[in-house]
Design a protein around this motif. Structure first.
Motif, short mmCIF file in Angstrom:
data_model
loop_
_atom_site.label_atom_id
_atom_site.label_comp_id
_atom_site.label_asym_id
_atom_site.label_seq_id
_atom_site.Cartn_x
_atom_site.Cartn_y
_atom_site.Cartn_z
N UNK A 1 0.47 7.31 16.03
CA UNK A 1 -1.14 7.49 16.11
C UNK A 1 -1.70 6.17 15.50
N UNK A 2 -3.00 5.99 16.13
CA UNK A 2 -3.80 4.87 15.84
C UNK A 2 -4.20 5.31 14.47
N UNK A 3 -4.98 4.22 13.96
CA UNK A 3 -5.29 4.48 12.29
C UNK A 3 -6.27 5.54 12.13
N UNK A 4 -7.10 5.67 13.13
CA UNK A 4 -8.26 6.66 12.75
C UNK A 4 -7.78 8.02 13.07
N UNK A 5 -6.47 8.25 13.41
CA UNK A 5 -5.78 9.48 13.21
C UNK A 5 -4.72 9.53 12.12
N UNK A 6 -4.85 8.81 11.20
CA UNK A 6 -3.61 8.57 10.13
C UNK A 6 -3.61 10.05 9.32
N UNK B 1 -5.41 9.68 -0.89
CA UNK B 1 -4.74 9.35 -2.35
C UNK B 1 -3.49 8.76 -1.91
N UNK B 2 -2.74 9.20 -1.04
CA UNK B 2 -1.36 8.80 -0.49
C UNK B 2 -1.51 7.24 -0.19
N UNK B 3 -2.54 6.81 0.66
CA UNK B 3 -2.54 5.42 1.11
C UNK B 3 -2.82 4.60 -0.02
N UNK B 4 -3.51 5.08 -1.12
CA UNK B 4 -4.02 4.10 -2.25
C UNK B 4 -2.74 3.80 -2.86
N UNK B 5 -1.80 4.86 -3.02
CA UNK B 5 -0.79 4.90 -3.82
C UNK B 5 0.30 3.90 -3.07
N UNK B 6 0.36 4.00 -1.96
CA UNK B 6 1.29 2.98 -1.14
C UNK B 6 0.73 1.62 -1.07
N UNK B 7 -0.44 1.45 -1.12
CA UNK B 7 -1.06 0.12 -1.20
C UNK B 7 -0.67 -0.74 -2.62
N UNK B 8 -0.62 0.21 -3.45
CA UNK B 8 -0.39 -0.24 -4.80
C UNK B 8 1.08 -0.67 -5.01
N UNK B 9 1.93 -0.05 -4.22
CA UNK B 9 3.37 -0.14 -4.34
C UNK B 9 3.91 -1.12 -3.50
N UNK C 1 2.20 -0.23 6.26
CA UNK C 1 1.91 0.88 7.07
C UNK C 1 1.61 0.14 8.32
N UNK C 2 1.96 0.59 9.33
CA UNK C 2 1.80 0.19 10.80
C UNK C 2 1.35 1.08 11.78
N UNK C 3 0.20 1.20 12.26
CA UNK C 3 -0.16 2.30 13.35
C UNK C 3 -0.10 1.92 14.61
N UNK C 4 -0.12 2.99 15.58
CA UNK C 4 0.01 2.76 17.10
C UNK C 4 1.51 2.05 17.30
N UNK C 5 2.29 2.32 16.43
CA UNK C 5 3.67 2.15 16.32
C UNK C 5 4.77 3.31 16.60
N UNK C 6 5.27 3.31 17.79
CA UNK C 6 6.04 4.51 18.08
C UNK C 6 7.50 4.42 17.85
N UNK C 7 8.48 5.10 17.23
CA UNK C 7 10.06 4.77 17.40
C UNK C 7 10.37 5.21 19.02
N UNK C 8 11.06 4.64 19.45
CA UNK C 8 11.55 4.78 20.92
C UNK C 8 13.28 4.91 21.00
N UNK C 9 13.87 4.43 20.01
CA UNK C 9 15.31 4.57 20.02
C UNK C 9 15.82 4.17 18.70
N UNK C 10 17.01 4.97 18.37
CA UNK C 10 17.90 4.66 17.24
C UNK C 10 19.15 4.09 17.42
N UNK C 11 19.61 3.00 16.73
CA UNK C 11 20.78 2.28 16.96
C UNK C 11 21.71 2.49 15.85
N UNK C 12 23.04 2.70 16.15
CA UNK C 12 24.03 2.51 15.01
C UNK C 12 25.13 1.80 15.10
N UNK C 13 25.90 1.31 14.18
CA UNK C 13 26.88 0.60 14.32
C UNK C 13 28.41 1.33 14.86
#
Length: 525
Positions: free
Chosen positions: A40-45, A164-172, A176-188
């Motif tokens: 999602x874009x950031x305004x739909x976080x 609150x979650x976003x503030x905690x994540x920033x502290x740690x 966080x990347x928005x507008x970034x969709x997973x499209x495939x999983x790869x395994x060994x």
């Protein structure tokens, strides 16, 4: 916005409560590079978590157990609160009852046993809690009486939780990347371990190598095709309560790319009473949860054919709201009318029924109310009037036979439509006051899909995803939130969805961090 990393220790796919909980846990457990991606874009976080009321069901020892984590109770107010302990045994009984005895026992035991500690863990990370006076308590005889096993909510609901979650994540240092969709999983090819995730970020394709991947991308409630496929015919027309971005992509890619094992109730979902005038395909981030219409225990619900179709007082709202939306969708036209009179209109919660939120249908007589409902889709005026008059006759008979029985919305009061002289074929078992004192109010409702119950099979201890091919864990792949299957069937105890995200997100983050750190140790040897 920083550049998308090429690698990380732990990659979390999905930025709702479960995803953030997993990321916080991974970071505090020693993982150095923790990354969250969200399509999602950031305004739909915030995913669906943003659209919740922020309720979190937890076992607790009573008021004194919860006071340390809430910020809206002073000493004077505390003296006016009736809040009984909600034991693990009571939580278990509720899970078994509303989930038809089918909830995975290991998953539900962890949810129940760790509900209290998970809530307090998030509080240490800055999540602000309050007692839910507006939704979970009634002021009766000068005292706030909590009911239905649910007392806690996050400040400002889902919106506040995500802030609150976003503030905690920033502290740690979590990125966080928005507008970034997973499209495939790869395994060994040899070990079967997850090695990387293909993504599409702002139109560009890339790949992120990761030592551990946590899937937290939600269910398929915003995908009309999948709703129709799994929930059944007509479900493609259901209203979407929350984010339009929960379209089941990650469920499908996990099944496709790594043969993840399916689990849970794929034809089941959380579907609540929803404003029929709300947007059909997405939640509104300004109105948010206020489109919920959960005042039905105080009145009755009548379909467009003029008939009642559920026992509105069969249980506390907390145990019926997630299934009554499905019942509404099964009615002619997929709509119904919630109806009250002047006795109970003042008890309706303003955030759901204030003029700015809902279109009100009013009348100074039952006949006038019926006429105005006809203008809003009621098909059988005569039956509507007949239904209300039969209901009123039954409630008066019960009150006459039980003159000392007190109506009390905070307990199952037994004030019903059933007496020795009058009985309805479809009773209202509790809170059944007559609806014959003007003015009258009706609100048109439909069913709003919140989240789906079908998901992936996991090891309950770590949330590691199980392979349908080998029946063993897929190394490096974890799953939490709505994607985790096997916890809820048919229904769920209100407030346990966010709690599940916190409990299993915490476990997933710890397991993912251990895996990532173990890989580092082996590499250095």
């Amino acid at each position: 916005m920083p550049a998308l990393p090429k690698s990380c220790d732990v990659l979390v796919v999905g930025g709702g409560n479960a995803g953030f909980s997993a990321a916080l846990s991974a970071a505090e457990s020693g993982a150095r590079d923790v990354v969250i991606i969200d399509k999602c874009p950031e305004d739909w976080a915030g995913g669906n978590s943003y659209f919740t009321a922020g309720a979190m069901r937890t076992a607790h020892a009573g008021l004194e157990d919860l006071l340390p984590v809430v910020n809206n109770v002073d000493a004077d107010l505390a003296g006016k609160i009736d809040l009984e302990p909600y034991t693990k045994e009571a939580f278990r009984a509720d899970m078994d009852r509303v989930c038809l005895g089918r909830s995975d026992p290991a998953l539900s035991k962890i949810l129940i046993d760790e509900s209290n500690s998970a809530v307090k863990w998030l509080a240490k990370h800055g999540v602000r809690y309050q007692l839910s006076f507006n939704r979970q308590a009634f002021l009766v005889d000068g005292r706030y009486k909590f009911w239905g096993g649910l007392a806690l909510k996050t400040q400002d609901g889902g919106k506040g939780l995500i802030e609150d979650h976003r503030r905690a994540a920033e502290r740690l240092g979590i990125k966080v990347f928005f507008s970034t969709a997973a499209t495939a999983l790869h395994k060994d090819a040899n070990s079967g371990a997850i090695t990387s995730v293909d993504v599409e970020s702002n139109g560009a394709r890339a790949s992120i190598r990761s030592k551990a991947v946590i899937l937290a991308a939600g269910g398929f409630e915003a995908n009309p095709r999948m709703r129709s496929q799994y929930l059944g015919p007509g479900w493609d027309l259901a209203y979407v309560r929350g984010t339009p971005y929960n379209t089941g992509d990650c469920l499908e890619l996990a099944l496709r790319d790594v043969s993840a094992k399916q689990a849970g109730h794929w034809s089941g979902c959380h579907c609540t009473c929803w404003d029929a005038n709300a947007p059909p395909d997405t939640g509104d981030r300004q109105v948010s949860n206020e489109f919920t219409k959960s005042g039905y225990p105080l009145g009755v619900m009548i379909n467009s054919a003029g008939e009642r179709f559920v026992d509105e007082g069969i249980d506390y709202r907390n145990y019926t709201y997630a299934i009554f939306g499905r019942q509404i969708l099964a009615q002619p036209g997929g709509v119904a009318f919630q109806v009250w009179d002047s006795r109970t209109i003042p008890w309706l919660r303003p955030e759901e029924y204030r003029d700015e939120v809902v279109k009100k249908i009013q009348g100074d007589s039952i006949e006038e109310l019926a006429d105005n409902c006809v203008k809003n889709g009621l098909q059988n005026k005569a039956k509507f009037i007949e239904t209300l008059k039969a209901y009123n006759k039954a409630t008066h008979a019960h009150l006459k036979e039980n003159p000392d029985q007190k109506w009390d919305p905070a307990v199952k009061d037994g004030v019903s439509t059933q007496s020795s002289t009058e009985q309805l074929a479809l009773p209202k078992s509790n809170w059944a006051l007559p609806i014959d004192k003007p003015p009258f109010l009706a609100v048109k409702v439909t069913g709003g899909v919140t989240f789906t119950f079908g998901g992936l099979a996991v090891n309950p201890q770590t949330t590691a995803v199980i392979s349908a091919t080998t029946q063993r864990e897929i190394p490096g792949l974890f799953c939490v939130g709505e994607m985790l299957g096997g916890l809820f069937y048919g229904n769920y105890p209100g407030g346990s969805g966010l709690t599940s995200g916190a409990v299993f997100g915490r476990r997933a983050g710890l397991a993912a961090a251990k895996l990532a750190l173990g890989s580092d140790v082996q590499a250095r040897l």
